[in-house]
Design a protein around this motif. Structure first.
Motif, PDB file in Angstrom:
ATOM      1  N   ALA A  53      -2.791  -1.757  11.517  1.00 55.40           N
ATOM      2  CA  ALA A  53      -2.827  -0.308  11.766  1.00 55.40           C
ATOM      3  C   ALA A  53      -3.071   0.491  10.485  1.00 55.40           C
ATOM      4  O   ALA A  53      -3.381   1.682  10.537  1.00 55.40           O
ATOM      5  N   ALA A  54      -2.930  -0.173   9.321  1.00 58.99           N
ATOM      6  CA  ALA A  54      -3.122   0.512   8.041  1.00 58.99           C
ATOM      7  C   ALA A  54      -4.619   0.723   7.787  1.00 58.99           C
ATOM      8  O   ALA A  54      -5.391  -0.229   7.861  1.00 58.99           O
ATOM      9  N   PRO A  55      -5.032   1.963   7.489  1.00 57.26           N
ATOM     10  CA  PRO A  55      -6.455   2.214   7.215  1.00 57.26           C
ATOM     11  C   PRO A  55      -6.938   1.427   5.996  1.00 57.26           C
ATOM     12  O   PRO A  55      -6.163   1.159   5.076  1.00 57.26           O
ATOM     13  N   ASP A  56      -8.210   1.044   5.994  1.00 50.63           N
ATOM     14  CA  ASP A  56      -8.787   0.347   4.846  1.00 50.63           C
ATOM     15  C   ASP A  56      -8.825   1.283   3.639  1.00 50.63           C
ATOM     16  O   ASP A  56      -9.021   2.493   3.793  1.00 50.63           O
ATOM     17  N   ASP A  58     -10.225   1.824  -0.593  1.00 44.91           N
ATOM     18  CA  ASP A  58     -11.170   1.418  -1.638  1.00 44.91           C
ATOM     19  C   ASP A  58     -10.572   1.844  -2.972  1.00 44.91           C
ATOM     20  O   ASP A  58     -10.522   3.032  -3.290  1.00 44.91           O
ATOM     21  N   THR A  59     -10.109   0.873  -3.756  1.00 51.05           N
ATOM     22  CA  THR A  59      -9.428   1.198  -5.015  1.00 51.05           C
ATOM     23  C   THR A  59     -10.372   1.799  -6.065  1.00 51.05           C
ATOM     24  O   THR A  59      -9.909   2.410  -7.023  1.00 51.05           O
ATOM     25  N   SER A  60     -11.670   1.643  -5.868  1.00 49.88           N
ATOM     26  CA  SER A  60     -12.632   2.236  -6.823  1.00 49.88           C
ATOM     27  C   SER A  60     -12.816   3.735  -6.571  1.00 49.88           C
ATOM     28  O   SER A  60     -13.428   4.438  -7.365  1.00 49.88           O
ATOM     29  N   GLU A  61     -12.275   4.215  -5.438  1.00 50.12           N
ATOM     30  CA  GLU A  61     -12.436   5.627  -5.070  1.00 50.12           C
ATOM     31  C   GLU A  61     -11.149   6.437  -5.256  1.00 50.12           C
ATOM     32  O   GLU A  61     -10.987   7.500  -4.648  1.00 50.12           O
ATOM     33  N   ILE A  62     -10.230   5.943  -6.077  1.00 51.01           N
ATOM     34  CA  ILE A  62      -8.942   6.629  -6.253  1.00 51.01           C
ATOM     35  C   ILE A  62      -9.126   8.071  -6.714  1.00 51.01           C
ATOM     36  O   ILE A  62      -8.492   8.992  -6.202  1.00 51.01           O
ATOM     37  N   ARG A 150       2.115   4.549  -2.265  1.00 53.11           N
ATOM     38  CA  ARG A 150       2.684   5.543  -1.349  1.00 53.11           C
ATOM     39  C   ARG A 150       2.073   6.918  -1.584  1.00 53.11           C
ATOM     40  O   ARG A 150       1.705   7.623  -0.644  1.00 53.11           O
ATOM     41  N   ASN A 151       1.946   7.314  -2.854  1.00 52.12           N
ATOM     42  CA  ASN A 151       1.417   8.644  -3.186  1.00 52.12           C
ATOM     43  C   ASN A 151      -0.051   8.814  -2.812  1.00 52.12           C
ATOM     44  O   ASN A 151      -0.470   9.899  -2.404  1.00 52.12           O
ATOM     45  N   LEU A 152      -0.805   7.735  -2.952  1.00 50.76           N
ATOM     46  CA  LEU A 152      -2.250   7.824  -2.698  1.00 50.76           C
ATOM     47  C   LEU A 152      -2.621   7.636  -1.230  1.00 50.76           C
ATOM     48  O   LEU A 152      -3.370   8.418  -0.667  1.00 50.76           O
ATOM     49  N   PHE A 153      -2.092   6.585  -0.627  1.00 50.41           N
ATOM     50  CA  PHE A 153      -2.595   6.150   0.676  1.00 50.41           C
ATOM     51  C   PHE A 153      -1.666   6.428   1.852  1.00 50.41           C
ATOM     52  O   PHE A 153      -2.056   6.230   3.002  1.00 50.41           O
ATOM     53  N   LEU A 154      -0.445   6.872   1.555  1.00 46.08           N
ATOM     54  CA  LEU A 154       0.508   7.144   2.638  1.00 46.08           C
ATOM     55  C   LEU A 154       1.132   8.525   2.479  1.00 46.08           C
ATOM     56  O   LEU A 154       2.328   8.709   2.690  1.00 46.08           O
ATOM     57  N   LYS A 155       0.314   9.491   2.101  1.00 47.40           N
ATOM     58  CA  LYS A 155       0.818  10.853   1.849  1.00 47.40           C
ATOM     59  C   LYS A 155       1.560  11.422   3.051  1.00 47.40           C
ATOM     60  O   LYS A 155       2.609  12.037   2.904  1.00 47.40           O
ATOM     61  N   ILE A 175      -2.799  -5.047  -2.809  1.00 48.28           N
ATOM     62  CA  ILE A 175      -4.227  -4.771  -3.051  1.00 48.28           C
ATOM     63  C   ILE A 175      -4.416  -4.125  -4.424  1.00 48.28           C
ATOM     64  O   ILE A 175      -5.302  -4.504  -5.196  1.00 48.28           O
ATOM     65  N   LEU A 176      -3.577  -3.125  -4.754  1.00 45.70           N
ATOM     66  CA  LEU A 176      -3.692  -2.446  -6.048  1.00 45.70           C
ATOM     67  C   LEU A 176      -3.504  -3.421  -7.206  1.00 45.70           C
ATOM     68  O   LEU A 176      -4.256  -3.394  -8.180  1.00 45.70           O
TER      69      LEU A 176
END
Length: 200
Positions: A53-56, A58-62, A150-155, A175-176
């Motif tokens: 259920a977690a969205p994909d 892209d760590t290059s797009e932080i 958490r701060n980036l992907f689960l705001k 992943i990070l």
């Protein structure tokens, strides 16, 4: 005449009880094993669903996620003003971060940051122990990488304390750690955290 005495082949009652006792223990251990197996399967299904259920990401797009403030210049290149909506941010590269700042944040937030692979298990076990004997919630176990995830992907979910969010956070943390260097992680973290008065 030779007399033959009939040997007593009956098993003593005490031996029967011992065998029955052993059999009961074996059944009980088998029952516990089956319960454990079912719990493991249920947990595996739950974790699998949470991750699917977690969205994909892209760590290059932080840095496309981290909006920067807009700087307005005049026709001679002089800075006139800075405009921002919710977050007043200027992204900084690792080489421009003061070493004292990096050391201070690591010392306060995550002492083993440079050595762990995303999780501080000793800290987690310590927090669980405190929770059990102190009667409180498990808290203060997040590493810098977990906080960044958490701060980036689960705001939208970062203040939720449900298990699904924690599983997804752990998934993004892996992943990070796999795709970014420690320097990239600490830089992204420092460019993400709130510094007060709307400043990031």
């Amino acid at each position: 005449a030779v007399m033959h005495s009939e040997s007593n082949t009956a098993v003593p009652t005490s031996n029967k009880k011992k065998k029955k006792h052993r059999l009961n223990w074996k059944r009980f251990i088998l029952f516990l094993f089956c319960i454990f197996l079912l719990v493991c399967i249920a947990v595996g299904i739950y974790v699998g669903r949470a991750i699917s259920a977690a969205p994909d990401i892209d760590t290059s797009e932080i840095y496309s996620i981290l909006s920067e403030s807009t700087v307005i210049y005049d026709d001679e290149g002089n800075e006139i003003d800075t405009v921002f909506s919710e977050q007043n941010r200027t992204n900084v590269e690792y080489k421009d971060l003061p070493q004292d700042l990096i050391d201070a944040v690591v010392a306060l937030e995550d002492k083993t940051f440079w050595d762990h692979h995303g999780f501080n298990f000793i800290r987690i076990l310590g927090a669980i122990k405190e929770s059990i004997f102190g009667g409180g919630q498990v808290s203060g176990t997040s590493t810098i990488t977990q906080q960044l995830a958490r701060n980036l992907f689960l705001k939208d979910k970062q203040f939720d304390h449900d298990m699904t969010r924690k599983i997804q956070e752990a998934y993004y943390t892996i992943i990070l750690e796999k795709e970014l260097s420690k320097e990239e992680i600490i830089t992204a973290y420092l460019n993400t955290i709130y510094l007060g008065y709307g400043s990031y």
